[in-house]
Design a protein around this motif. Structure first.
Motif, PDB file in Angstrom:
ATOM      1  N   ASN A   1       5.078  53.571  39.978  1.00  0.00           N
ATOM      2  CA  ASN A   1       6.678  52.911  39.755  1.00  0.00           C
ATOM      3  C   ASN A   1       7.747  53.771  38.941  1.00  0.00           C
ATOM      4  O   ASN A   1       8.168  53.431  37.789  1.00  0.00           O
ATOM      5  CB  ASN A   1       5.949  51.780  39.289  1.00  0.00           C
ATOM      6  N   VAL A   2       8.087  54.671  39.035  1.00  0.00           N
ATOM      7  CA  VAL A   2       8.707  55.821  38.971  1.00  0.00           C
ATOM      8  C   VAL A   2      10.066  55.149  39.352  1.00  0.00           C
ATOM      9  O   VAL A   2      10.754  55.173  40.316  1.00  0.00           O
ATOM     10  CB  VAL A   2       9.096  57.212  38.846  1.00  0.00           C
ATOM     11  N   LYS A   3      11.055  54.820  38.457  1.00  0.00           N
ATOM     12  CA  LYS A   3      12.435  54.390  38.864  1.00  0.00           C
ATOM     13  C   LYS A   3      13.584  55.340  38.734  1.00  0.00           C
ATOM     14  O   LYS A   3      13.888  56.046  38.283  1.00  0.00           O
ATOM     15  CB  LYS A   3      12.985  53.032  38.020  1.00  0.00           C
ATOM     16  N   PRO A   4      14.802  55.376  39.724  1.00  0.00           N
ATOM     17  CA  PRO A   4      16.073  56.403  40.046  1.00  0.00           C
ATOM     18  C   PRO A   4      16.014  56.216  38.859  1.00  0.00           C
ATOM     19  O   PRO A   4      16.713  55.439  38.489  1.00  0.00           O
ATOM     20  CB  PRO A   4      16.488  56.624  41.402  1.00  0.00           C
ATOM     21  N   THR A   5      17.666  57.005  38.339  1.00  0.00           N
ATOM     22  CA  THR A   5      17.677  57.406  36.949  1.00  0.00           C
ATOM     23  C   THR A   5      19.402  56.890  37.871  1.00  0.00           C
ATOM     24  O   THR A   5      19.768  56.876  38.795  1.00  0.00           O
ATOM     25  CB  THR A   5      17.837  58.950  36.217  1.00  0.00           C
ATOM     26  N   LEU A   6      20.091  56.075  36.393  1.00  0.00           N
ATOM     27  CA  LEU A   6      21.692  56.707  37.100  1.00  0.00           C
ATOM     28  C   LEU A   6      22.331  58.247  37.698  1.00  0.00           C
ATOM     29  O   LEU A   6      22.725  57.661  38.829  1.00  0.00           O
ATOM     30  CB  LEU A   6      22.246  55.926  35.808  1.00  0.00           C
ATOM     31  N   GLY A   7      21.817  58.440  37.942  1.00  0.00           N
ATOM     32  CA  GLY A   7      22.668  59.934  38.790  1.00  0.00           C
ATOM     33  C   GLY A   7      22.398  60.082  39.444  1.00  0.00           C
ATOM     34  O   GLY A   7      23.025  60.122  40.631  1.00  0.00           O
ATOM     35  N   GLU A   8      20.760  59.712  39.815  1.00  0.00           N
ATOM     36  CA  GLU A   8      20.106  59.231  40.944  1.00  0.00           C
ATOM     37  C   GLU A   8      21.027  58.318  42.395  1.00  0.00           C
ATOM     38  O   GLU A   8      21.274  58.880  43.415  1.00  0.00           O
ATOM     39  CB  GLU A   8      18.805  59.668  41.106  1.00  0.00           C
ATOM     40  N   GLN A   9      21.533  57.201  41.508  1.00  0.00           N
ATOM     41  CA  GLN A   9      21.498  56.175  42.186  1.00  0.00           C
ATOM     42  C   GLN A   9      22.741  56.122  42.507  1.00  0.00           C
ATOM     43  O   GLN A   9      23.721  55.735  43.548  1.00  0.00           O
ATOM     44  CB  GLN A   9      21.534  54.684  41.394  1.00  0.00           C
ATOM     45  N   ALA A  10      23.890  56.619  41.611  1.00  0.00           N
ATOM     46  CA  ALA A  10      25.745  57.196  41.611  1.00  0.00           C
ATOM     47  C   ALA A  10      25.408  57.612  43.302  1.00  0.00           C
ATOM     48  O   ALA A  10      25.251  58.623  43.680  1.00  0.00           O
ATOM     49  CB  ALA A  10      26.153  57.947  40.702  1.00  0.00           C
ATOM     50  N   VAL A  11      26.812  56.847  43.622  1.00  0.00           N
ATOM     51  CA  VAL A  11      27.267  57.720  45.412  1.00  0.00           C
ATOM     52  C   VAL A  11      27.551  58.917  45.127  1.00  0.00           C
ATOM     53  O   VAL A  11      28.703  58.937  43.971  1.00  0.00           O
ATOM     54  CB  VAL A  11      28.202  56.406  45.545  1.00  0.00           C
ATOM     55  N   ARG A  12      27.723  60.125  46.149  1.00  0.00           N
ATOM     56  CA  ARG A  12      28.032  60.979  45.703  1.00  0.00           C
ATOM     57  C   ARG A  12      29.129  61.270  47.127  1.00  0.00           C
ATOM     58  O   ARG A  12      28.661  61.261  48.238  1.00  0.00           O
ATOM     59  CB  ARG A  12      26.839  62.626  45.610  1.00  0.00           C
ATOM     60  N   LEU A  13      30.602  61.635  46.926  1.00  0.00           N
ATOM     61  CA  LEU A  13      31.201  61.776  47.696  1.00  0.00           C
ATOM     62  C   LEU A  13      31.290  62.879  48.084  1.00  0.00           C
ATOM     63  O   LEU A  13      31.506  64.049  46.578  1.00  0.00           O
ATOM     64  CB  LEU A  13      32.811  60.924  46.935  1.00  0.00           C
ATOM     65  N   ARG A  14      32.017  63.761  49.349  1.00  0.00           N
ATOM     66  CA  ARG A  14      32.085  64.777  49.340  1.00  0.00           C
ATOM     67  C   ARG A  14      33.686  65.225  48.959  1.00  0.00           C
ATOM     68  O   ARG A  14      34.512  64.406  48.833  1.00  0.00           O
ATOM     69  CB  ARG A  14      31.743  65.273  51.292  1.00  0.00           C
ATOM     70  N   PRO A  15      33.460  66.649  48.579  1.00  0.00           N
ATOM     71  CA  PRO A  15      35.002  66.729  47.846  1.00  0.00           C
ATOM     72  C   PRO A  15      36.105  66.995  49.277  1.00  0.00           C
ATOM     73  O   PRO A  15      35.334  67.891  50.324  1.00  0.00           O
ATOM     74  CB  PRO A  15      34.489  68.483  47.219  1.00  0.00           C
ATOM     75  N   LEU A  16      37.709  66.935  48.855  1.00  0.00           N
ATOM     76  CA  LEU A  16      38.729  66.406  50.118  1.00  0.00           C
ATOM     77  C   LEU A  16      38.360  67.570  50.073  1.00  0.00           C
ATOM     78  O   LEU A  16      38.404  68.975  49.117  1.00  0.00           O
ATOM     79  CB  LEU A  16      39.642  65.361  49.481  1.00  0.00           C
TER      80      LEU A  16
END
Length: 248
Positions: free
Chosen positions: A217-232
């Motif tokens: 029951n390992v829950k992902p951290t906030l950093g892992e849940q955040a949406v990662r956008l590709r740099p412009l």
């Protein structure tokens, strides 16, 4: 009929009573030696007092090791001075004589392998027999047996499902024998050994949580849940235009 159980008894007991010879043969079958085939044939050719059925137990007191060397160095080994007992003083006495002979003949055997054999560490006796075979016969083993570094039960634990693997207390009991504590009564040394076992157990648990996060029951951290956008990606002409406008 004699030797068969009645039909109203449980199925497990019925199977056991119906095949008594098979059950007896299975219970008396020798444990897996864990050493290469050519080494086993070599041991059989020496006509030892008894053939090692359990390598870890039968080689721990050094009696068979002395008997093996006596075939190649009969003048240096007198078997009446060796005790085929299982007590720690008997083991230490036998191995003390063997180590004196090794120093005399300039034969190198790692102290860690000898200590692991005395205290019945997993894989130590198997590696010791292979080393002795190579030294005395001057032959190279074709199939090398893989042995866990430090002579721990990690290889055995990896074969078990996660739910059946040992706890921290069982890991200490399995990897630190009583004879090892008696032979080295220093409290600080034994504490370091226990801490090393616990540290290895914790690392194993961390690896298990990484392999199967749903089970723990390992829950992902906030950093892992955040949406990662590709740099412009900015082209070079637009970049120069922006820099010139900024200069103005």
């Amino acid at each position: 009929m004699q030797g068969f159980c009645s039909p109203n008894k449980c199925e497990a007991a019925h199977r056991f009573c119906r095949y008594p010879l098979l059950q007896m043969a299975y219970s008396q079958s020798p444990k897996k030696a864990g050493i290469p085939r050519e080494v086993l044939k070599w041991l059989q050719s020496l006509d030892l007092t008894f053939f090692p059925k359990n390598v870890r137990r039968d080689f721990s007191n050094g009696y068979l090791v002395a008997e093996i060397f006596s075939w190649y160095f009969p003048g240096d080994f007198h078997m009446h001075s060796y005790d085929n007992g299982a007590s720690l003083p008997a083991k230490q006495s036998n191995w003390s004589q063997i180590e004196k002979f090794l120093v005399k003949q300039n034969i190198s055997l790692m102290k860690e392998i000898i200590d692991g054999t005395i205290h019945c560490k997993p894989g130590a006796a198997e590696l010791l027999v292979q080393e002795i075979y190579t030294i005395l016969t001057n032959r190279r083993i074709q199939t090398i047996q893989q042995v866990e570094q430090g002579f721990t039960d990690k290889a055995y634990q990896d074969q078990l499902p996660m739910v059946a693997r040992s706890t921290a207390s069982v890991a200490i009991k399995s990897n630190l024998s009583l004879s090892e504590v008696i032979a080295e009564p220093n409290i600080i040394t034994n504490q370091r050994k226990v801490l090393a076992i616990i540290h290895r157990h914790i690392e194993q648990r961390k690896e298990e949580r990484t392999q199967d996060p749903r089970r723990f029951n390992v829950k992902p951290t906030l950093g892992e849940q955040a949406v990662r956008l590709r740099p412009l990606l900015v082209s070079e002409p637009n970049l120069q235009m922006n820099t010139s406008q900024a200069a103005c």
